[in-house]
Design a protein around this motif. Structure first.
Motif, mmCIF file in Angstrom:
data_model
loop_
_atom_site.group_PDB
_atom_site.id
_atom_site.type_symbol
_atom_site.label_atom_id
_atom_site.label_comp_id
_atom_site.label_asym_id
_atom_site.label_seq_id
_atom_site.Cartn_x
_atom_site.Cartn_y
_atom_site.Cartn_z
ATOM 1 N N ILE A 5 0.859 -1.181 0.000
ATOM 2 C CA ILE A 5 0.000 0.000 0.000
ATOM 3 C C ILE A 5 0.892 1.228 0.000
ATOM 4 C CG2 ILE A 5 -1.741 1.276 1.317
ATOM 5 C CD1 ILE A 5 -2.518 -1.488 2.550
ATOM 6 N N ASP A 6 0.597 2.171 -0.874
ATOM 7 C CA ASP A 6 1.359 3.419 -0.954
ATOM 8 C C ASP A 6 0.358 4.552 -1.177
ATOM 9 O OD1 ASP A 6 3.197 5.423 -1.287
ATOM 10 O OD2 ASP A 6 4.302 4.416 -2.890
ATOM 11 N N LEU A 23 -6.619 5.955 7.281
ATOM 12 C CA LEU A 23 -5.963 5.407 6.102
ATOM 13 C C LEU A 23 -4.996 4.275 6.398
ATOM 14 C CD1 LEU A 23 -2.865 6.757 5.999
ATOM 15 C CD2 LEU A 23 -4.238 8.748 5.463
ATOM 16 N N GLU A 24 -4.759 3.983 7.658
ATOM 17 C CA GLU A 24 -3.817 2.918 7.995
ATOM 18 C C GLU A 24 -4.493 1.551 7.896
ATOM 19 O OE1 GLU A 24 -0.953 4.750 11.281
ATOM 20 O OE2 GLU A 24 -3.080 4.991 11.745
ATOM 21 N N ALA A 25 -3.730 0.549 7.486
ATOM 22 C CA ALA A 25 -4.252 -0.816 7.409
ATOM 23 C C ALA A 25 -4.612 -1.315 8.810
ATOM 24 C CB ALA A 25 -3.221 -1.746 6.769
ATOM 25 N N ALA A 26 -5.752 -1.959 8.910
ATOM 26 C CA ALA A 26 -6.225 -2.474 10.204
ATOM 27 C C ALA A 26 -5.419 -3.702 10.613
ATOM 28 C CB ALA A 26 -7.701 -2.821 10.114
ATOM 29 N N ARG A 27 -5.142 -3.785 11.887
ATOM 30 C CA ARG A 27 -4.454 -4.958 12.448
ATOM 31 C C ARG A 27 -5.538 -5.881 13.021
ATOM 32 N NH1 ARG A 27 1.009 -3.811 12.669
ATOM 33 N NH2 ARG A 27 1.490 -1.621 12.318
ATOM 34 N N GLU A 37 4.492 2.733 7.713
ATOM 35 C CA GLU A 37 5.116 4.014 8.029
ATOM 36 C C GLU A 37 4.123 5.112 7.668
ATOM 37 O OE1 GLU A 37 9.709 3.435 6.885
ATOM 38 O OE2 GLU A 37 8.299 3.050 5.232
ATOM 39 N N LEU A 38 3.960 6.062 8.578
ATOM 40 C CA LEU A 38 3.078 7.200 8.343
ATOM 41 C C LEU A 38 3.874 8.473 8.566
ATOM 42 C CD1 LEU A 38 0.212 8.400 7.909
ATOM 43 C CD2 LEU A 38 -0.081 8.237 10.392
ATOM 44 N N TRP A 39 3.845 9.375 7.586
ATOM 45 C CA TRP A 39 4.524 10.662 7.698
ATOM 46 C C TRP A 39 3.479 11.761 7.705
ATOM 47 C CZ3 TRP A 39 6.345 6.838 4.441
ATOM 48 C CH2 TRP A 39 7.618 6.338 4.721
ATOM 49 N N LEU A 40 3.471 12.536 8.786
ATOM 50 C CA LEU A 40 2.598 13.697 8.930
ATOM 51 C C LEU A 40 3.469 14.911 9.246
ATOM 52 C CD1 LEU A 40 -0.099 12.192 11.330
ATOM 53 C CD2 LEU A 40 -0.444 12.770 8.927
ATOM 54 N N PRO A 41 3.121 16.079 8.720
ATOM 55 C CA PRO A 41 3.891 17.273 9.080
ATOM 56 C C PRO A 41 3.490 17.750 10.471
ATOM 57 C CG PRO A 41 2.074 17.869 7.664
ATOM 58 C CD PRO A 41 2.065 16.364 7.763
ATOM 59 N N PRO A 42 4.292 18.604 11.072
ATOM 60 C CA PRO A 42 3.874 19.209 12.340
ATOM 61 C C PRO A 42 2.555 19.948 12.132
ATOM 62 C CG PRO A 42 6.171 19.718 11.850
ATOM 63 C CD PRO A 42 5.601 19.070 10.633
ATOM 64 N N CYS A 43 1.661 19.858 13.110
ATOM 65 C CA CYS A 43 0.360 20.506 12.965
ATOM 66 C C CYS A 43 -0.065 21.120 14.294
ATOM 67 C CB CYS A 43 -0.687 19.530 12.453
ATOM 68 S SG CYS A 43 -0.869 18.045 13.429
ATOM 69 N N ASP A 44 -1.124 21.935 14.236
ATOM 70 C CA ASP A 44 -1.604 22.619 15.440
ATOM 71 C C ASP A 44 -2.099 21.638 16.492
ATOM 72 O OD1 ASP A 44 -1.041 25.028 14.225
ATOM 73 O OD2 ASP A 44 -3.092 25.310 13.487
ATOM 74 N N HIS A 45 -2.732 20.556 16.046
ATOM 75 C CA HIS A 45 -3.292 19.564 16.973
ATOM 76 C C HIS A 45 -3.323 18.214 16.275
ATOM 77 C CE1 HIS A 45 -5.903 17.666 19.922
ATOM 78 N NE2 HIS A 45 -6.652 17.256 18.923
ATOM 79 N N GLU A 64 -3.395 24.042 8.894
ATOM 80 C CA GLU A 64 -3.580 25.166 7.977
ATOM 81 C C GLU A 64 -2.403 25.184 7.016
ATOM 82 O OE1 GLU A 64 -4.219 30.017 8.052
ATOM 83 O OE2 GLU A 64 -3.880 28.946 9.917
ATOM 84 N N GLY A 65 -2.663 25.435 5.750
ATOM 85 C CA GLY A 65 -1.602 25.472 4.745
ATOM 86 C C GLY A 65 -1.584 24.198 3.923
ATOM 87 N N ASN A 66 -0.393 23.839 3.443
ATOM 88 C CA ASN A 66 -0.233 22.658 2.590
ATOM 89 C C ASN A 66 0.008 21.419 3.454
ATOM 90 O OD1 ASN A 66 2.152 21.177 0.516
ATOM 91 N ND2 ASN A 66 0.032 21.387 -0.069
ATOM 92 N N LEU A 67 -0.912 20.481 3.406
ATOM 93 C CA LEU A 67 -0.806 19.232 4.169
ATOM 94 C C LEU A 67 -0.417 18.101 3.224
ATOM 95 C CD1 LEU A 67 -1.285 17.478 6.730
ATOM 96 C CD2 LEU A 67 -3.637 17.204 5.926
ATOM 97 N N VAL A 68 0.728 17.510 3.477
ATOM 98 C CA VAL A 68 1.175 16.347 2.705
ATOM 99 C C VAL A 68 1.305 15.177 3.674
ATOM 100 C CG1 VAL A 68 3.011 15.372 1.283
ATOM 101 C CG2 VAL A 68 2.376 17.779 1.019
ATOM 102 N N VAL A 69 0.603 14.078 3.366
ATOM 103 C CA VAL A 69 0.603 12.874 4.189
ATOM 104 C C VAL A 69 1.045 11.712 3.312
ATOM 105 C CG1 VAL A 69 -0.816 11.271 5.530
ATOM 106 C CG2 VAL A 69 -1.301 13.736 5.610
ATOM 107 N N ASP A 70 1.980 10.918 3.810
ATOM 108 C CA ASP A 70 2.408 9.711 3.100
ATOM 109 C C ASP A 70 2.260 8.517 4.026
ATOM 110 O OD1 ASP A 70 3.489 10.447 0.402
ATOM 111 O OD2 ASP A 70 4.633 11.841 1.640
ATOM 112 N N TYR A 71 1.742 7.417 3.463
ATOM 113 C CA TYR A 71 1.573 6.171 4.226
ATOM 114 C C TYR A 71 1.980 5.013 3.329
ATOM 115 C CZ TYR A 71 -0.605 2.248 6.618
ATOM 116 O OH TYR A 71 -0.831 1.041 7.249
#
Length: 86
Positions: A5-6, A23-27, A37-45, A64-71
């Motif tokens: 999964i990408d 969006l994460e695969a269920a265990r 692996e999940l990559w999230l940018p720093p965020c307010d909450h 707020e702004g550009n949100l890029v998420v990779d899993y």
């Protein structure tokens, strides 16, 4: 059967926005997540909360702004099949 999964998400938010990620695969017994692996940018909450029936997590974000998420994940599927009487 093994699945790769990408996921790549790229959103633009003009103001502070609350969002829910699922969006994460269920265990679960029928599938084994051998790598994820999940990559999230720093965020307010950010908060992880159990999903329905405790199958995986939900991720609440305020951003707020550009949100890029990779899993990325590798999942071994072992469905338990039962025979149905016809």
């Amino acid at each position: 059967m093994e699945l790769s999964i990408d996921v790549h998400l790229d959103y633009q938010f003009d103001g502070p926005t609350d969002m829910l990620l699922q969006l994460e695969a269920a265990r679960i017994p029928e599938q084994i997540v051998s790598r994820d692996e999940l990559w999230l940018p720093p965020c307010d909450h950010m908060a992880r909360v159990p999903a329905q029936d405790s199958i995986g997590d939900r991720i609440w974000l305020r951003f707020e702004g550009n949100l890029v998420v990779d899993y990325r994940a590798t999942v071994q599927i072992n469905r338990i099949l039962t025979h149905c009487a016809a």
